[in-house]
Write a protein that holds these residues in place. Structure first.
Motif, PDB file in Angstrom:
ATOM      1  N   TRP A  59     -40.720  98.335  12.421  1.00 31.70           N
ATOM      2  CA  TRP A  59     -40.661  96.923  12.798  1.00 31.70           C
ATOM      3  C   TRP A  59     -41.768  96.527  13.773  1.00 31.70           C
ATOM      4  N   THR A  64     -44.940  89.499  10.228  1.00 35.03           N
ATOM      5  CA  THR A  64     -44.085  88.376  10.644  1.00 35.03           C
ATOM      6  C   THR A  64     -44.569  87.077  10.007  1.00 35.03           C
ATOM      7  N   THR A  65     -45.522  87.194   9.104  1.00 35.53           N
ATOM      8  CA  THR A  65     -46.001  86.053   8.326  1.00 35.53           C
ATOM      9  C   THR A  65     -46.182  86.523   6.897  1.00 35.53           C
ATOM     10  N   ARG A  73     -38.906  88.782   8.548  1.00 35.91           N
ATOM     11  CA  ARG A  73     -39.822  88.314   9.604  1.00 35.91           C
ATOM     12  C   ARG A  73     -39.053  88.067  10.897  1.00 35.91           C
ATOM     13  N   ASP A  74     -37.876  87.474  10.792  1.00 39.40           N
ATOM     14  CA  ASP A  74     -37.056  87.185  11.971  1.00 39.40           C
ATOM     15  C   ASP A  74     -36.690  88.469  12.707  1.00 39.40           C
ATOM     16  N   GLU A  77     -39.639  90.022  14.568  1.00 40.09           N
ATOM     17  CA  GLU A  77     -39.922  89.312  15.825  1.00 40.09           C
ATOM     18  C   GLU A  77     -38.924  89.696  16.907  1.00 40.09           C
ATOM     19  N   GLN A  80     -39.728  93.304  18.120  1.00 39.84           N
ATOM     20  CA  GLN A  80     -40.991  93.429  18.843  1.00 39.84           C
ATOM     21  C   GLN A  80     -40.911  92.934  20.281  1.00 39.84           C
ATOM     22  N   VAL A  81     -40.056  91.966  20.571  1.00 39.38           N
ATOM     23  CA  VAL A  81     -39.988  91.438  21.947  1.00 39.38           C
ATOM     24  C   VAL A  81     -38.981  92.182  22.826  1.00 39.38           C
TER      25      VAL A  81
END
Length: 185
Positions: A59, A64-65, A73-74, A77, A80-81
């Motif tokens: 991941w 993410t696009t 994609r969700d 994201e 990753q954060v």
């Protein structure tokens, strides 16, 4: 205080992987994936064993696009954060941002993390989760039971420990997946 949450996708007979280590039968469809994403949205830190981290680090570079499904994609994201802690005696370095290695699982350190964290924490992988469950650290359990019996393998829940659970919610999905949400009692 943050909650420590254990989530697993398991076969109906309670395994996260079969005797050969395969778990392709556990791939969530779009409906389940979207539900998992919503469960993961409040998570600030992931606790992983080395093997689970090796699976999940995909991941870090997942697109993410582009032509990926929106749920994929969700999730990328969200992952990753979040902060990640990998418990491993052998892993030399990590290949994802916001990630650190701890050589030993220290229940007291996790208690302190729970007390100080602004967001909830998940423990990923049944072996690390077993340590957290045995230490009385897990506050909630989410099981996604998949309609397959694999006959053996890596169990989702540990043996040799008793934990009373209170059912908080249940949900049925298409294709026969059932989500069970428990609080430890």
């Amino acid at each position: 205080m943050a909650k420590l949450i254990y989530s697993a996708i398991a076969s109906l007979d309670g395994y996260v992987a079969d005797e050969n280590g395969n778990f392709d039968w556990a791939a969530p469809d779009e409906e389940v994936h979207a539900f998992v994403n919503d469960l993961e949205r409040p998570i600030g830190t992931y606790l992983y064993g080395r093997r689970m981290y090796e699976v999940m680090k995909y991941w870090e570079t997942a697109p993410t696009t582009g032509d990926q499904a929106p749920v994929v994609r969700d999730y990328a994201e969200l992952w990753q954060v979040a902060d990640k802690v990998v418990y491993s005696k052998t892993l030399e370095e990590v290949s994802s941002a916001r990630t650190r290695i701890e050589r030993d699982f220290d229940p007291e350190a996790v208690r302190k993390l729970k007390a100080s964290a602004a967001r909830d924490i998940t423990v990923g992988g049944p072996e690390l989760a077993a340590q957290a469950i045995k230490a009385g650290l897990v506050d909630e359990v989410h099981l996604f039971l998949t309609p397959v019996v694999v006959g053996g393998g890596n169990p989702a829940l540990p043996s040799g420990v008793r934990v009373n659970l209170e059912l908080l919610d249940e949900r049925r999905f298409g294709h026969g997946v059932v989500h069970l949400h428990y609080r430890t009692a």
